[in-house]
Enzyme design. Structure first.
Site, PDB file in Angstrom:
ATOM      1  N   HIS A  82      16.678  36.802 -23.821  1.00  0.00           N
ATOM      2  CA  HIS A  82      15.923  35.663 -23.718  1.00  0.00           C
ATOM      3  C   HIS A  82      16.661  34.579 -23.261  1.00  0.00           C
ATOM      4  O   HIS A  82      17.854  34.321 -23.311  1.00  0.00           O
ATOM      5  CB  HIS A  82      15.505  35.099 -25.275  1.00  0.00           C
ATOM      6  CG  HIS A  82      14.459  35.758 -25.854  1.00  0.00           C
ATOM      7  ND1 HIS A  82      13.072  35.940 -25.546  1.00  0.00           N
ATOM      8  CD2 HIS A  82      14.534  36.810 -26.905  1.00  0.00           C
ATOM      9  CE1 HIS A  82      12.456  36.659 -26.181  1.00  0.00           C
ATOM     10  NE2 HIS A  82      13.165  37.451 -27.068  1.00  0.00           N
ATOM     11  N   TYR A 119      14.315  23.236 -16.147  1.00  0.00           N
ATOM     12  CA  TYR A 119      14.583  24.732 -16.182  1.00  0.00           C
ATOM     13  C   TYR A 119      15.876  25.212 -15.226  1.00  0.00           C
ATOM     14  O   TYR A 119      16.075  26.514 -15.163  1.00  0.00           O
ATOM     15  CB  TYR A 119      13.395  25.662 -16.123  1.00  0.00           C
ATOM     16  CG  TYR A 119      12.534  25.307 -17.200  1.00  0.00           C
ATOM     17  CD1 TYR A 119      12.865  25.769 -18.778  1.00  0.00           C
ATOM     18  CD2 TYR A 119      11.299  24.516 -16.933  1.00  0.00           C
ATOM     19  CE1 TYR A 119      11.818  25.524 -19.710  1.00  0.00           C
ATOM     20  CE2 TYR A 119      10.450  24.227 -18.046  1.00  0.00           C
ATOM     21  CZ  TYR A 119      10.819  24.659 -19.351  1.00  0.00           C
ATOM     22  OH  TYR A 119       9.920  24.185 -20.491  1.00  0.00           O
TER      23      TYR A 119
END
Lengths: 152, 152, 152, 152, 152, 152, 152, 152, 152, 152, 152, 152
Positions: I101, I24
């Protein structure tokens, strides 16, 4: 110049009257065009008539009709059930649209029950064969007359 | 003149063999066309081969095939899942259609499970890669031979 | 010994050619078996052929085919639409499976549209009647040849 | 005696033209009836015109129309969307039915999209206000004339 | 020899009358069989009676009944709701089938509302307990008599 | 030559700024193009800008962008919701795609909630009017810079 | 006085035997009534027989049957599929109800698959034509006899 | 004799430990059986252990367990998701059933989310591999002990 | 005092950059906060930044933002898909909200396709990782500037 | 004359208090009517009270209430869930309607969850038995008073 | 220090054993905690035990468990069915989670059939009452031992 | 001490009367509280009144009300539609709950049609604005009085 009536026909309608005449009748799309032209000529209203199998071309034509048409008669064929783009184009051009179908789509397969075009069409005429076009034309001519008498 | 076999290919199939050859294999659509042509030539059956990204053009071609083709091999690509217009055109042209897919759409995402084309196709061949075309061609050649032997 | 081709047939296929021959044709399952055997014999590939109305027996046979078959041709009949157990057995045996149907299930009732078997089959051939089996057999023979030429 | 045209109107249509005239227009159902009667008189075709809020009464009237009507114009109002009994009655009486709506139900709430009546109606006219009735009447008169000219 | 009536019973019906007699009653499947046999004997109609928990065996029996039965009474138990294979077998054997249920499945859980068997059964009797079988038998006997009187 | 940014616009976006300017604003698609060109010129990144009403042409352009574009900004209009073919083309061309919408489709009709394009787009910018394009352009320029600094 | 059997018939059943006799048979509802009356007379059980097209009248009659009927035979026609009010009335009157259908609704269109009436009916007989009524009557007579023999 | 624990295993579980041992582990169903037998022997509780690919055989075994088993451990495999007949058999035999799964079906494909067996199982253990069986066995042994200590 | 920009982050976003940095990325939520603060400071716009795992706290903060914030950037995490309460709070506070997001939810599991927040958000930026926040911030700063220049 | 309060009751409510008094209580609809009349008399507000099993009659009464009622209390019974015609009538009459239910339909079967009436009712009171009517009456009296004090 | 087992309990589980003890048993959550603590002490494994009605607090605790727990036993109560946020937190913390339920949710209302938690849980134990916790604890202890013996 | 009435208010209800007073009215939640307190004081019934945006806190309060409240008035706001945990808490506390809504949720968006709270609430009052609370309070006071008069 007086704005006219545009008649736009979608996919496979060019085969009308040619294919299985014993079932679908012998009236071709050309003959329907002739009937409508004859009727419009009597009223002095220009008629524009197109058939295309292309969703994009139907949208192009609707855009063109935006400035030139008083009313649009649209037989979207199967695109009625799948084309949100067509629906949006109708909303965008702000010309009253009459949805026309030869047969009655609600009496056929379930996937023909919903019409994106019907959601934004002013009126619907379906199930009368070639007569569907002539009835829709009468409505269109009536609207043009009303508009000219009371332009507000 | 003898009616031929038409092979119609839908969206993005032109990228076959070019894109990620290590995964999808190095057979291009051109090479598939060559294999089919070689086979047809041996049988003396004309072959017509097209690829287009346009739904409307697929319908135009199907209409054209109406008079000229004995059998149509149709790889509709993604239009299989969304095009009722394509379905209607197949029904209208009254030429037997074989739906061909390189991969097996039912083994992929749920939105690929349903095919409007399969509802009206005479037969389906899917999942054999380039071989899917060759198997479908054999079936088509068989049908033509049967028809010629027993034209009723 | 060379691994063979297993042809497994599901419920009610034993009635093929017996029931309403004027509609479904007079080719019986026995005759299809004979055609496939003759073709396999020419290639020197063993053929195993079964029909059963029992879902469990189809799974037993698939398990048995695990060691003995190079390719399985499976006509699951109606179990295609309801049997997750059959789907799991196909996944478990790790032998390539070709789903075969005489008619095209997607052109029939909605409950025949989805096939659990198709989700895990390598390829699908449907709608060609008895010819469906012969096309699938050609694909199977091709795969066996490829595998033997390039055993990796 | 010549068979006539029956016009049957469903629930709350009696309030037409009375309720919120600034929005729905000032044409009452009585006035629509008068327009249709005037048109029918010119053709020498009897007109029968009813309004009821009762589903059962609509069915009673359809049964009665079975022997007496050549064509039925039916504005089922909300019963279009919920009444399978109405649908069955239309099927049973074997008189051609034209479904008429003042507004276009497909352009309204989702629960108005499906019409059980449309599934069995010969034709549909919707969205033209009072004009919907007049267009449907023209179609009905046309059918009667055709029938009389060619009674087969 | 006169064709008889076959009564086929599906899964767990063997436990009838044994399990919780205070609730489901003390009539066993054996006793139902005896009642039906006694009635058939009086009419001189042979009765064949089976119970099995296997879907495949039900299909095997239906196939066997194809030549030997005039009417089949089928209590498919839970297979009614899940077995398309059973449905297809009923269609294939071309013997009239009456679906019988002790309780009324539509009054139970939602997953019992749909019956694949009911889609192809000639008639349905449900909810009368053991009496369901006797009513169905009367219908079957009536059909046999009609057929013998008017063999066309 | 440096790969550029391709901006592809779908159906009816040509009417932007022309239709109902008091509602949708007076910024035309031409003006958006000018803003983006000015910004790209400053960075020395080529800009290609197209609008079409044809689904097939959008796919043709994506294929062309495959070799020539570093990033694609795609405003698919209504095709976002219906075109699996567009989705597949995006997957096939292996160029990062940013989905751009003037309004926020999720805040509109239910049939605009799902986007096939969004399933394969790298990023989404929606609801900021003409600003949506400029924000997406900044992201694209950032990606190009990153890529050039770290070409792995 | 002995409580009787009430037979209530819903919409369009009055057309039975009149409409298309070559298809639906020539037995009218009057004749079915006569058959049932003759059978009841033999047993000394009063028979009350009604047909109405009105959902509300069916409910009125069920309420009336509450005190006067031992068993109700109800052929709700299409109201079976749409009327929760009918379902509630059956629950409220606490008289055992047998749902009767001439044809088998589950073998017809999907919207006929679910019956609100079946959810609360004690038993169901469907698909035997006029015989459906006679079988249901036998069940009703059996129940009355049982009740009289064992009034608890 | 003391009632025992029956362990019933559904389709394809015979392949456990044989197929792809590097993934699913090398524990075979035989070894699981041995572990459970060893544990039961220590407690003096008889163990019965079966595997079958046949839905009907699972039902047969459940019926047999009705008299002989104190608790049933059932790994229904894929039949969990499709077999209402299995569900009904569990309800019928009135022996507490523990549903056992090696993997966690809810973490897999959507069609594995619903279990008809779980609706009637007393408890569920899933996702622990071979350990799932041993945990379920502990629960079963606990229940037997409780029952013997407090037979009410 | 000038109204500021509030950045509200929902469940598990605190783990950003900590968990699986190799996948990530190593940018933590703290670092994103720092980037945004630095940017806001340059513009003289106050920045308020929160993260919470509690749906109720997000609503509390939105209420507080009602008087103090010019624009809210909201990354609702999974609450986007389940919280109607959050949706209502956004509607209630009448401050423009941008949904942010890191990844593109529409490209993930089906249950992430619908966002209650998106229905009431003015704009959406998704799929650009930490850059999503910076793009949204630019939009927010632009809106504040516009508002100050033209306070109507 | 002062406009009154109309209380309209739908199907099977006439059985209230008569049927199973030990369960549903002994309050009859007559007694509820008496309670409401007594309360209205004290306020000098006329009360009209009806019960009918006919959907059409409910619509007739609503139409009549259009001119004569200040507020309508409507207990539509099961028609709440199925009658779009009732919904349309409420919209048409433009009198505020309060939906009243003795029990709470949302706590019962799924098919009672949706109310077409609730979509257009001003307020809903459900679940308080006879008290539901009295609470609704208080609300109605309050509205009348407000209206008289502030007739705008 | 050795990592422990965390047991997290969701909404209303604090009422266990207090509410309706004659039905749900008299075992309180405190007593379950004591049983688990006693068992863990014997193994020298720390136990952390929490109950909360707050979804956000469950997520906070899972985050805290990320560093401190070897295994988490989670009884999410009703949040299992509605909380995607909980699901995401479980995925994020990368500690194996066992979902525990006292009753078997699949045997209850349809809205309890799907568990977002089950989608990411390693194992599930449901339906054994307090025993569910003890079985899950055994699995957790087994995993810890395995991990310590073979830390890879 | 006499048990009181607890009034619990969910998310965003604190903004009542503050936000858009010209639309939602100027009555604040504080004023509603004052009205209810004044009414309760007259009856000598204690009133407890809370508002919270936290689902978990609503559950905590319901648990607390278990011992202290005679009746709970619950305005769950949007949690009505999403919170199974709230539903379970209501079931668990065994205090009668009245669901209160200012507006009528069934007349709004489809996602507000279903209420988990309504499934377990004794009564529902919705759509009367602040009056909804006062009507619910009257019902609660009535129940308390009944209970005190007849404590069984």
């Amino acid at each position: 110049m007086r704005k006219g009536i545009w008649v736009l026909n979608g996919p496979s309608l060019n085969l009308l009257g040619v294919r299985r005449p014993e079932i679908y009748g012998r009236t071709t799309l050309k003959e329907i065009q002739a009937q409508l032209e004859e009727r419009c000529q009597r009223e002095g209203v220009p008629l524009v008539f197109h058939q295309t199998n292309h969703e994009g071309t139907l949208i192009d034509l609707l855009h063109e009709a935006r400035e030139k048409a008083a009313v649009v008669l649209l037989n979207p064929g199967a695109y009625a059930h799948t084309s949100i783009a067509l629906r949006d184009a109708i909303e965008a051009v702000e010309v009253p649209v009459i949805e026309v179908h030869l047969s009655n789509p609600q009496a056929r397969e379930p996937f023909r029950r919903h019409s994106f075009v019907a959601e934004v069409a002013r009126g619907v005429v379906a199930g009368f064969g070639a007569l569907s076009y002539r009835l829709a034309l009468e409505a269109a001519l009536g609207w043009i007359q009303e508009k000219e008498e009371d332009p507000l």
